[in-house]
Design a protein around this motif. Sequence first.
Motif: not given
Lengths: 445, 623
Positions: A33, A300, A323-324, A326-329, B42-43, B204-207
């Motif tokens: 990020x 998941x 966002x998803x 970069x947050x590596x979700x 989420x993100x 940003x937050x991860x899981x």
Amino acid sequence: MDEKLHIDWLTVSLYIIIVLFGAVNIYSANSGVNEAISLDFSKEYGKQVIWIGISAIIVFLILLTDYKFFNFSAYGIYIIIIGMLLALLATGSFNKGAQAWFKIGAFKLQPSEFAKYATALALAKFLGTFDVKFEGRRNQLISFGILLLPMMLTLLQNDTGSALVFTCFILVLFREGLSGWWLVLGFYLITIFVLTIIIPSWYILLALLLILAGFIYFIYKQKQLMMVSILIFIVSAVYIIGLDFAFSKILKPHQQQRILVTLNQDVDEYYANKQKSFSFFKFEKKENDKKSESKRDYSYNVRQSKISIGAGRWWGNGFNNGTQTKAKLVPEQHTDFIFCTVGEEYGFVGSSIFLILYLLFIGRIFYLAERQKNVFSRVFGYCTGSIIFFHFFINIGMAIGVLPVIGIPLPFMSYGGSSLISFSMLLFTFLKLDANRVNEISRLY
Amino acid sequence: MEKSNRLFVFIGALVLIGLIFITRLFFLQIIDTSNYYKAQAYGSNEITIYPARGTIVDRNGQLMVYNDASYDLMVVPQKAKDFDKVALCKELIIDTTEFNKRLKKAARYNPREASVIYKNLPFYLYTRLQEVLYQYPAFYIETKIDRRYNINGAAHLLGYMGEVSERELEKDKYYKPGDVKGITGLEKSYEKYLRGIKGKKVVLVDKFSKQQGSFAGGKFDSLPTAGENIISSIDLNLQIYAEMLLANKIGSIVAIEPATGEVLCIVNNPNYDPNLLVGQQRNRNFSALLLDPSKPLFNRALKAPYPPGSTFKTVQALIGLQEGVLTPGTRYPCHGGYRMGSITVGCHSHASPLDLENSITKSCNAYYCHVYRSILDNPKYSSVQAAYLQWTKYLNSFGIGTKTGIDLPEESSGIVKKSAYFERVFGKNWRSSNVVSISIGQGEIGLTPLQMANVAAIIANRGYYYTPHVVRSIGDAQYVREEFLKRHYTLIEERHFDSVIAGMAKVCKPGGTAGRTGIEGIDICGKTGTAQNPHGKDHSIFIAFAPRVNPKIAICVIVENGGFGADYAAPIANLLIERYMATDKTAPSSKPEMQKRMLTANLTGKKLSASDSLKALVTKTIK
């Protein structure tokens, strides 16, 4: 060589666009990020740049190679790859549960990626042989044999995804004269498969029986047709019961759940209903929390993938702003789930344009394949198109949640050296053959 | 089918799949917005950046309320492996069993999220840890901002902070669960100015909800705007001095600057240290204060209606003059009290008969029984009830029986009964003799200390007052609330004040009721009050303003069970006036003996909680 390079520049342009767009998306999915945009060769996006460079060199070498070389050495390459797959079975190192890698220094070589290339060559060589006609029963068996051998070896490495890819050669065989009924049969079997799993199997048997009765009512005078339809029903019934048995008793819970998740079934609810309603085979009672745990694991990826793509809305978040992403979700986003990045960062508009470009690219390959004058080039062209098409279909279908999670890469987009190099080899070998066709024609006049 | 035509089957399949995929994408990205909202939840995480709360200074620029950082040592239990536990415990000066206990507790709560392992690190530990903490990656220091109060009293004035309730969360969208806001005092009434504007940072937050960095290069971030700093009208020195004088006595002091309505000090005793209600001990301290039988949380200055006693005679005189039933020259006899049938209102011995001026100076009870009865029995009105109604209107114009409108929460309007009340008690045609005790400020009349101080300010101003307020201006722009700039006129004409003030001017001079408490060189106009009450000894009350010309301070002092007005209230008020009027604030009092007597007097029979902390100040401020 005094021949000009009559390569199909449209395909090459689409190839370059897709490869570069892939690298951009890998960067987005892979870099940290707020990291300044730079080239870090220790990271995947940096390595991908190296892979692109190596691919370029290999492409250049292929274009320099005489077209006759591919025809000449097709079986040789095929045998070498089969040998490598066998060697892997013996000594392969473990990776994600699949024995699919050769470790060479810091890099890993995945022979199954190259097996597709070799199989395409061998199949083209066989069908292109002067006196071989696909109509012959013996030749059909040999053709199936050529693609079944590497498929089985890949399957033995537990690499189900790569093994499934070999079914795409059926499409090539269809072009070369395989009856369309086989495709209809395949479609029928898959439909029955899905229905058997999601609704009690005796419903389907009952429905088929009704259809049979109705059919017989109309054709009872034609004895032969009646016998055939009764035979089809019996085979179907055996298939359905066999499937039900295999699904309920042979598959392990996590395998069942993976299939159920793909078919949009709520796992807990599914098992509850199965316990209540009548079915041929009862499931064993499972521990509740363990079940939910597995359910979360398998759904998941798809759920995160859908959220990520859905987040893009019309125009997307823009490059490096998902966002998803970069947050590596999304797990495996830079490899098998690279399309999530496209979906999130470029939105519906960008993703649609991308899909259309990609389909144009595949269509162009099929078009080029069809215009070949010799069978070797044509079969190889159809192999190229079919392999890429199959990967595209499964990969995107998986990312948008309409197909099961089968871990195969999106050609030219997903991160991975073996994949990029093998697909580039496939494409440019065909383009070299195609360029030669033009040369052949120009020599004629 | 011609085999070469099978190309079209391939092309058809491509088109079909393209259509299916794009339709699916349209559904995922455009029609089904739930994915989009899930992605937002989420993100990315919106982190609130809290603005610095506004500080509060007194009228001389002395800091009263400010913010101070406190430091907690946090731990992420999952990561707290393979570190030198013994060394860290040594740094923290804590034994390993205790440390293990806290670590286990944190892990039980949530192994992935950070929990506090050492609350409120002392500053020396904080600085030392800064240097060694890099060796312990699972640990970090979280900085918290707490409110600090520069005075260990004035709690009712300053107020305290507390968590926002669920009802307030719904009412005001500014607050999020867990936020704090002002619950009482200035912190409450100026909450909107003090709190500032929150900033936000989208990260940003991860899981695992771990922060990854700011989103889109901070495009959606905003900086917080600090709360407005407030300049209070309180004179901190006077406030502290007043608290010291009231120490070990129960009561209240309110001082107002008559020319502006600015409150100079507002004191209650029992009192408490507002710093008690900050930080981790807050809840324990709060319940202790709540259960304390001396009721330290009770804001007497604003909420306790006291019988005003003889101080009320000033108001009665002014109403009588305005109504025309009394002239400065009116004389009434007094022979040790007022008798009428069975009713007797006693009086002390003094020369008789007195005129108006001397009736104030000598505080003659009989005089005001006559005055009040003449007001109520005024033939101008059809009945006593009508006259009483007119009388309450006069009181309301003094801010009695209504709220003064001070900028502090929970003000009481005191006690002024409606005629209907007396009708219930004495029958429909109740007579002036039924309520004669009100004439001397006893019975069915109650004023808060603030209202009494306001009466003093009204007399000082000869007929008007500004809404009393404790905040002079808000923010750097020094905004002054408009309602505080408006004069409220009483129904009394200015000319009627002369004789009352003349009488008050002699109270602190020899011969007056507080003749021995006067301060040399200052023209103090005061009125003593000695209020009988059902709770024991009389309350000692004094209202005053000074100087007589161009008054600077109006004050009310009430010392519960302090006896005569001259015993405690008048000396305390006069000492405060002296201190406030003095150019050199550190100069010793001209009446050191009186000062010492007031500072050391203990009327409670036991030590009060605030006294200990104030003792330190006594030695500091008083030489």
